[in-house]
Design an enzyme around this catalytic site. Structure first.
Site, PDB file in Angstrom:
ATOM      1  CE  LYS B  51      -3.912   2.107   2.534  1.00 60.31           C
ATOM      2  NZ  LYS B  51      -4.814   2.023   3.683  1.00 60.31           N
ATOM      3  CB  SER B 126      -8.098   4.125   2.814  1.00 58.04           C
ATOM      4  OG  SER B 126      -7.217   3.441   3.670  1.00 58.04           O
ATOM      5  CB  SER B 150      -8.300   1.215   5.549  1.00 57.35           C
ATOM      6  OG  SER B 150      -8.803   2.511   5.676  1.00 57.35           O
TER       7      SER B 150
END
Lengths: 430, 450
Positions: B51, B126, B150
């Site tokens: 990420k 997210s 997330s």
């Protein structure tokens, strides 16, 4: 009058508070830096635990209540010297709370808080630009906050002196610089003088500010609440023209650090040199100030005194201490000290050669001058300037001058010289 | 063993496997925006992605924010380091996300990722790119991160397995902070067993993260499953009925299902957002256009103007959270919002810990199906935040949880989230692993198949 201080002391750790960067002073800017003290995204602080030991020792020496568990907070404000735009510091859970420091007069100044925090970077101002040196960013500091108990300039002086001496005995030698914010109010409102560096400047800044506020009050003007800065060149303070709102730092707990169990860390027991000087002065009927002056920033002197106070006449011992300081020879061993004290007791002048012999345990060589030669020299000296005789009539102390000159010449047996000089002068006066 | 990692390791790979994969990803990324950066993989390990708020040395890391454009970290996150050190994995890229993790749908960034199951719908956020990449690639594991949901949310919307460990089990060193006391690095994969492999490699104390823990994690399997009534009330009817079919199935597999009341559990939403925004607004304070990322060129400006120019680069949601977070921290309301939220968190942890002593808590992962992109864009911030109700309690309390698909509504997956007690990370993973013995996940794409 009320004076309060916020003193910042750099702790003598080898690495910074939250990273492994060196704390050594260096001329080259921005070399002792890493992603952590530069606040790079993704980096995290990890606490240098030796800072806790020193800070705990300071809190202990200032008789603070020591918290079992401490935590850190973020103090958020924007300034180019602050890499993360927040400073990691302490608030309610500071390492020391509610302590005191006793001045040499015996008066107590209350300590509100002793807290650990990181130093911001250093800004170097140029004509049309500013440079930032991050070597200083993240250096561990302890901030010592007093209550406004200091009543005048002399107490301020005394506070700084005693604080420095106590810190010295914990191993925090603030030879470098003492940095502080000064709060002074003669009237109702508090005036803060920010970032004053050095003992001399602190006293002068206070001096100026006391006069300034005093004059305002005399004219019937109430000094306003404001922040001022001190200019060392003009020795005056000037308003910083900052907006006077209550400080809003948006404190939150520092979520990257956990609670620290302070009980796990040792305390370096401190010595209060003021207390020591008092005890020694009382015991030996000697001047407290002279003792304090000798030991305040000299651990070896204190050790020598404590170890030998019952072996020698105290006055001679103190003279020996002062000679040791004068020649900066550190601590003498027992034999050397005994030899030095013999020299002093014998009335001999102490010079480099004497110190050298004493340290090497070699018999101190004195020029033996025969009595007749001594007499001849003394008479010759007086003959050169017969006014000595008249002056001696008026002031018998002049014999010291005459003897001193002869001793200087020969480095010879001082007691005997003094005795003969007196006898000769006395005979000449008749 | 149903681990894709081991399957991949046991297979012969053509010499140009990674080169071909790179080309394929370059092409498909045009459409789905799963990756912010694609990397030409080195070694011959299982492909993995990171990420974009987790630092990889030498590779641009922006957390999908314009203010970090050009930031190239000089260090690896601890988790990345530990994975690379095994030599079993090859990095293929940095995955897209809501800017700094601020979002539940993946739409709060410049080039939002799209849901591979329905391009008109959001992928969830997210960790949007991590979920999309996992849904696209047959052999791949994703390092993702969750603050309030997330990992679970996008895993659920894209139909993959998403695991968030107990707070402190994985080091956060190298993670660009959203809210430090809530941030947890975790994983997405196509099977629970792959997640266990990742966890084994990365878990444990790290001197560079003071909040990381040396406590061992354990594997306690519970037959008791708890449903919290107040959470079910928030779930869309269609999902609710499917979920009850799932729990009936679980009963058939020998689990005991119990529904309990948990009054005021919805307080976890304001508590979470107040803490998260408070911390976020301090974390974002360091972005001043000065030392890394976007740099202000004009040094003649005074520092307020200088900082303002840089901070204009934040997206709308980031600005919202900075402003709200700064307000929450201000002296006049700090007690009432910030400190109160901390006590609610404490209370929530105690209460959930009681329930989790001899049970897992189970619920749908999301109360809604992945919304259409235009619908998501029309939602107000409060509606947005409310959609996190099912993922926030576990995240606020730092409890390990895993999201697994349990059914499909057409192409779209329906997922359930299982929460365990602190440090029972292996427990929730093995629950998922057991489920996989009875249920086969559907994947639309299998890029990189062998």
């Amino acid at each position: 009058m009320k004076i309060g201080l916020e003193v910042h002391v750099a702790l003598p750790t080898r690495s910074k508070l939250f990273c492994g960067c060196s704390t050594a002073e260096t001329q080259e800017p921005n070399v002792n830096v890493c992603p952590i003290c530069m606040g790079f995204p993704g980096s995290k602080p990890s606490l240098n635990e030796s800072a806790i030991i020193i800070a705990k020792s300071i809190a202990d020496a200032l008789k603070c209540k020591i918290k079992d568990k401490i935590s850190f907070v973020r103090k958020v404000y924007f300034y180019p010297d602050l890499p993360k735009s927040f400073q990691i510091t302490q608030l309610q859970d500071s390492i020391g709370m509610e302590g005191e420091l006793t001045l040499d007069s015996g008066k107590s100044i209350r300590i509100r808080r002793v807290q650990i925090e990181e130093d911001p970077a250093k800004i170097i101002r140029g004509e049309d630009h500013s440079l930032i040196d991050f070597n200083r960013a993240g250096i561990p500091l302890v901030e010592i906050v007093t209550e406004p108990d200091i009543a005048d300039k002399d107490e301020l002086k005394s506070f700084i002196f005693v604080l420095k001496a106590i810190l010295y005995y914990i191993g925090v030698d603030i030879d470098r610089e003492i940095k502080a914010d000064l709060n002074i109010s003669l009237g109702k409102e508090r005036v803060e003088i920010k970032n004053v560096t050095g003992t001399k400047n602190l006293i002068e800044a206070a001096d100026y500010e006391i006069k300034r506020q005093g004059e305002l009050i005399k004219m019937g003007i109430e000094p306003i609440k404001e922040t001022r800065s001190y200019d060392e060149r003009t020795r005056t303070t000037a308003s910083s023209r900052e907006k006077e709102t209550d400080e809003e730092y948006g404190y939150i707990y520092e979520p990257d650090l956990t609670e620290y169990d302070v009980k796990r860390y040792p305390v370096k027991t401190s010595i209060n040199p003021v207390q020591k000087a008092k005890e020694l002065a009382l015991k030996h009927s000697y001047s407290e100030n002279s003792i304090l002056e000798a030991i305040a920033f000299d651990r070896q002197a204190l050790e020598t005194i404590e170890e030998n106070q019952d072996k020698f006449e105290f006055k001679t011992l103190m003279q020996a201490i002062n000679e040791i300081k004068r020649f900066k020879v550190g601590k003498l061993d027992d034999e050397s000290l005994r030899m030095l004290i013999d020299e002093i007791a014998g009335g001999f002048q102490i010079d480099e050669d004497v110190i050298k012999s004493v340290i090497e345990h070699k018999k101190v060589e004195h020029n033996r001058v025969s009595s007749s030669e001594l007499d001849r020299q003394i008479r010759e000296f007086i003959d050169k300037d017969r006014r000595i005789i008249d002056r001696y009539k008026k002031n018998k102390k002049l014999v010291d001058y005459v003897a001193g000159e002869i001793i200087k010449r020969y480095k010879a047996q001082p007691k005997e010289v003094l005795k003969r000089a007196k006898e000769i002068l006395d005979s000449l006066v008749k | 063993m149903s681990s894709y990692t081991e399957e991949f390791e046991s297979k012969q790979k053509p010499a140009d496997y990674y080169a071909k994969l790179y080309e394929e990803l370059e092409r498909i990324n045009e459409k789905f925006n799963a990756f912010n950066v694609l990397v030409k993989a080195t070694g011959n390990g299982m492909p993995f992605s990171v990420k974009d708020n987790i630092c990889v040395r030498g590779i641009e890391t922006t957390a999908s924010s314009k203010i970090l454009k050009g930031y190239i970290p000089p260090f690896n996150a601890t988790v990345v380091d530990r994975i690379i050190r095994t030599g079993r994995f090859s990095l293929i890229g940095k995955t897209n996300m809501d800017e700094f993790g601020f979002g539940s749908f993946g739409i709060n960034c410049d080039k939002p990722a799209k849901n591979p199951l329905d391009e008109g719908r959001v992928p969830g956020g997210s960790s949007s790119g991590a979920a999309v990449a996992t849904a696209l690639l047959k052999y791949h594991v994703a390092i993702a991160e969750s603050t309030g949901g997330s990992i679970s949310a996008p895993a659920a919307f894209c139909g993959v397995v998403g695991f968030t460990p107990t707070y402190s089990v994985l080091s956060r060193y190298g993670l660009i902070d959203y809210a430090n006391s809530l941030d947890k690095i975790g994983f997405m994969a196509r099977s629970a067993d792959d997640i266990k492999i990742m966890l084994d490699i990365t878990k444990g104390l790290d001197k560079r993260d003071s909040t990381s823990s040396s406590k061992p994690i354990h594997r306690v399997k519970h037959n008791n499953l708890i449903i919290i009534k107040e959470l079910m009330d928030k779930v869309e009817d269609g999902i609710k009925s499917e979920f009850y079919k799932f729990t009936d199935k679980l009963k058939g597999l020998g689990y005991n299902i119990k529904t309990v009341d948990f009054r005021d559990i919805e307080l976890s939403i304001p508590s979470y957002y107040l803490i998260a925004m408070s911390e976020a607004s301090t974390n974002l304070a360091k972005f001043t256009g000065f030392k890394y990322g976007f740099k202000v060129e004009d040094f003649s400006k005074n520092y307020n103007d200088f900082f303002t120019e840089a901070r204009d680069k934040f997206g709308e949601e980031a600005k919202r959270r900075i402003i709200l977070g700064t307000f929450i921290r201000s002296a006049s309301v700090r007690d009432k919002y910030y400190l109160k939220s901390l006590s609610i968190r404490r209370w929530m942890i105690d209460k959930l810990s009681m329930l989790l002593k001899d049970a897992f808590i189970i619920s749908p992962t999301m109360p809604i199906l992945p919304p259409k992109i235009e619908d998501a864009n029309r939602m107000t911030p409060v509606q947005n935040y409310a959609s996190d109700i099912l993922t926030i309690p576990a995240n606020l309390g730092g409890f390990p949880h895993i999201s697994i698909p349990f059914s499909y509504s057409g192409e779209l997956p329906l997922s359930a989230q299982v929460i365990g007690s602190h440090f029972n990370d292996y427990g929730v993973i093995s629950f998922a692993s057991d489920w996989e013995k009875n249920f086969k996940y559907k994947f639309k794409y299998n890029l990189g198949d062998l």
